[in-house]
Scaffold this motif. Structure first.
Motif, PDB file in Angstrom:
ATOM      1  N   ALA A 103       8.402  -5.846  -6.790  1.00 55.24           N
ATOM      2  CA  ALA A 103       7.624  -5.032  -5.862  1.00 55.24           C
ATOM      3  C   ALA A 103       8.473  -4.515  -4.698  1.00 55.24           C
ATOM      4  O   ALA A 103       8.319  -3.359  -4.278  1.00 55.24           O
ATOM      5  N   ASP A 104       9.389  -5.346  -4.192  1.00 50.95           N
ATOM      6  CA  ASP A 104      10.190  -4.912  -3.049  1.00 50.95           C
ATOM      7  C   ASP A 104      11.129  -3.762  -3.423  1.00 50.95           C
ATOM      8  O   ASP A 104      11.395  -2.882  -2.599  1.00 50.95           O
ATOM      9  N   ILE A 105      11.601  -3.733  -4.654  1.00 55.62           N
ATOM     10  CA  ILE A 105      12.474  -2.644  -5.110  1.00 55.62           C
ATOM     11  C   ILE A 105      11.684  -1.341  -5.155  1.00 55.62           C
ATOM     12  O   ILE A 105      12.105  -0.308  -4.632  1.00 55.62           O
ATOM     13  N   VAL A 106      10.497  -1.402  -5.773  1.00 55.37           N
ATOM     14  CA  VAL A 106       9.659  -0.203  -5.885  1.00 55.37           C
ATOM     15  C   VAL A 106       9.258   0.285  -4.491  1.00 55.37           C
ATOM     16  O   VAL A 106       9.336   1.483  -4.198  1.00 55.37           O
ATOM     17  N   GLU A 107       8.856  -0.618  -3.628  1.00 56.40           N
ATOM     18  CA  GLU A 107       8.433  -0.220  -2.277  1.00 56.40           C
ATOM     19  C   GLU A 107       9.581   0.408  -1.493  1.00 56.40           C
ATOM     20  O   GLU A 107       9.379   1.364  -0.745  1.00 56.40           O
TER      21      GLU A 107
END
Length: 91
Positions: free
Chosen positions: A60-64
């Motif tokens: 999720a942190d990569i996508v965000e």
């Protein structure tokens, strides 16, 4: 609310009336088979190397982080993967 829509078809008489209206319209253009064959398709031209659609999961942190960069984040993510491939050997 989950209503079922009931679709009704035009009667043959109604279809004939609609067709008469179309036929009487001076702006109606019905191409011949030859004219139709010469028409160019609408839309974007096909790409020589189109993208492949797939489903993949990222943290999720990569996508965000990519989404936070605004519109075009998917292209930037693609470019980041391409850049990684230029400096690393794919297994």
């Amino acid at each position: 609310m989950n209503k079922k829509l009931k679709l009704t078809r035009h009667s043959p008489e109604e279809e004939a009336q609609i067709q008469r209206g179309i036929d009487s319209d001076p702006e109606t253009f019905i191409p011949s088979d030859e004219q139709f064959a010469k028409m160019k398709p609408l839309g974007r031209p096909r790409l020589e190397s189109p993208k492949v659609q797939l489903t993949v999961r990222y943290d999720a942190d990569i996508v965000e982080a990519f989404k936070a960069t605004g519109e075009g984040w998917q292209t930037r993510m693609n470019n980041a993967l391409r850049e990684w491939l230029q400096t690393h050997r794919a297994a």
